[in-house]
Every structure is written in structure tokens, then in C-alpha cells.
Scaffold this active site. Structure first.
Site, PDB file in Angstrom:
ATOM      1  N   HIS A 117       0.865  -1.182   0.000  1.00 54.74           N
ATOM      2  CA  HIS A 117       0.000   0.000   0.000  1.00 54.74           C
ATOM      3  C   HIS A 117       0.904   1.236   0.000  1.00 54.74           C
ATOM      4  O   HIS A 117       1.470   1.605   1.032  1.00 54.74           O
ATOM      5  CB  HIS A 117      -0.913  -0.036   1.233  1.00 54.74           C
ATOM      6  CG  HIS A 117      -2.046   0.937   1.192  1.00 54.74           C
ATOM      7  ND1 HIS A 117      -3.311   0.633   1.656  1.00 54.74           N
ATOM      8  CD2 HIS A 117      -2.106   2.213   0.739  1.00 54.74           C
ATOM      9  CE1 HIS A 117      -4.101   1.684   1.486  1.00 54.74           C
ATOM     10  NE2 HIS A 117      -3.378   2.668   0.934  1.00 54.74           N
ATOM     11  N   VAL A 118       1.037   1.822  -1.166  1.00 56.30           N
ATOM     12  CA  VAL A 118       1.994   2.928  -1.343  1.00 56.30           C
ATOM     13  C   VAL A 118       1.629   4.108  -0.425  1.00 56.30           C
ATOM     14  O   VAL A 118       0.454   4.350  -0.139  1.00 56.30           O
ATOM     15  CB  VAL A 118       2.036   3.360  -2.829  1.00 56.30           C
ATOM     16  CG1 VAL A 118       0.747   4.033  -3.280  1.00 56.30           C
ATOM     17  CG2 VAL A 118       3.243   4.259  -3.092  1.00 56.30           C
ATOM     18  N   HIS A 119       2.645   4.797   0.076  1.00 57.96           N
ATOM     19  CA  HIS A 119       2.431   5.956   0.950  1.00 57.96           C
ATOM     20  C   HIS A 119       3.642   6.866   0.857  1.00 57.96           C
ATOM     21  O   HIS A 119       4.741   6.410   0.572  1.00 57.96           O
ATOM     22  CB  HIS A 119       2.198   5.504   2.398  1.00 57.96           C
ATOM     23  CG  HIS A 119       3.230   4.545   2.920  1.00 57.96           C
ATOM     24  ND1 HIS A 119       3.254   3.212   2.555  1.00 57.96           N
ATOM     25  CD2 HIS A 119       4.276   4.718   3.751  1.00 57.96           C
ATOM     26  CE1 HIS A 119       4.260   2.607   3.165  1.00 57.96           C
ATOM     27  NE2 HIS A 119       4.911   3.493   3.887  1.00 57.96           N
ATOM     28  N   LEU A 120       3.427   8.134   1.118  1.00 53.50           N
ATOM     29  CA  LEU A 120       4.474   9.141   0.978  1.00 53.50           C
ATOM     30  C   LEU A 120       4.867   9.669   2.357  1.00 53.50           C
ATOM     31  O   LEU A 120       4.003  10.067   3.139  1.00 53.50           O
ATOM     32  CB  LEU A 120       3.956  10.275   0.080  1.00 53.50           C
ATOM     33  CG  LEU A 120       4.899  11.415  -0.291  1.00 53.50           C
ATOM     34  CD1 LEU A 120       4.523  11.974  -1.662  1.00 53.50           C
ATOM     35  CD2 LEU A 120       4.848  12.538   0.749  1.00 53.50           C
TER      36      LEU A 120
END
Ligand code: ZN
Length: 162
Positions: A117-120
């Protein structure tokens, strides 16, 4: 080589990994304060990192469960940048950092703790805070309590209307 005692990271590495994706479950629980969710946009939300590298370390997370940025619709990535700007503005008031690291770890080999789950990440930085080591070396100075950071960012307007 300098050895650094990082029990907070070990708690994360060795802790029971929830079977469900926390970036999906936390916003569904609808207890944003307890989950340190600072702000909800249309496609993304802002949440404090529970295992911060520095005080004010937060993340911009899309509601969509996808592993990489190119899997997201343009409106979602555009809003990620808008929420990043919102976070930077509030962090400057709340934490008075001298600099920031903003970045995305895509894939486990790049250091992503939750690779599905991509996150910045937005990490406030100060001159002399161990240079880049807290970010790349899993070490950090003692951050303030998450509750304190949360209240400071709310006071700094992170959730204010645009
Ligand atoms: Zn997810």
C-alpha cells in the site's frame, strides 16, 4: 560502526503483524484521533507515523490499496501533492524544522515497511539531527509524544478548510 539502540523499530519489526493492511483498516475504523489520522482528503488521508524517525514524521496515504504510484489515478497523485503541501505548511508552524525529507519507498528492497500500500513520507529535519542517518539507518532522536505532535498539527491548521 556505531551501534544504535532502536527499540521502537524492533517493536515494529518483531511485533505481531496485523493480517489486514493497516493503511486500509485505520481509516475504516472512524476513530481518527486515536489512529492519529490528521486529515482526510477526497482520495488520500494524512496520518502520523506511529514509529517516527523524527517529531512530526507523517505520511500521505491514498485510500486505494495499491503498491505503487503509477497504479493511482491522476486525481489521486495530484491530491497527494496537495496534501504534502498542506502537511509541510502545518509542520513548519508546529515543529519549526529547518528542512524536510519527502519520499516514497516503493517495494521492500527500497525500505517500504508496508509494501502493498503505497504511501508518501514527510520527515521534518534539523541541522545536526544525525544527518541523514535517522532516515536511512533506522535511528532517530527522541521524538515528542505522538499525542503532542497531533495536537500541535491540528493547532497549526493541518485540518483547516482549504
Ligand atoms: Zn491497504
Amino acid at each position: 560502526m556505531t551501534r544504535l539502540w532502536t527499540p521502537w523499530r524492533m517493536a515494529f519489526i518483531q511485533g505481531e503483524k496485523p493480517r489486514e493492511c493497516i493503511f486500509c483498516t485505520k481509516p475504516r475504523e472512524n476513530r481518527d484521533r486515536a489512529n492519529y489520522i490528521l486529515y482526510r482528503g477526497r482520495h488520500n488521508y494524512i496520518i502520523l507515523n506511529a514509529f517516527p524517525y523524527a517529531s512530526g514524521h507523517l505520511m500521505i496515504v491514498p485510500f486505494a490499496h495499491v503498491p505503487s504510484l503509477e497504479d493511482l489515478e491522476p486525481a489521486v497523485t495530484a491530491e497527494m501533492m496537495e496534501l504534502t503541501k498542506r502537511a509541510l505548511t502545518a509542520l513548519r508552524v508546529a515543529e519549526r524544522p529547518e528542512a524536510f525529507n519527502v519520499g516514497v519507498n516503493i517495494g521492500k528492497a527500497a525500505g517500504a515497511g508496508i509494501a502493498d500500500h503505497v504511501h508518501l513520507h514527510v520527515v521534518p529535519r534539523w541541522v545536526g539531527d544525525n544527518n541523514f542517518m535517522p532516515v536511512i539507518g533506522n535511528a532517530r532522536l527522541l521524538p515528542e509524544m505522538l499525542e503532542t505532535t497531533y495536537e500541535k498539527l491540528i493547532a497549526a491548521g493541518i485540518a483547516a478548510s482549504p
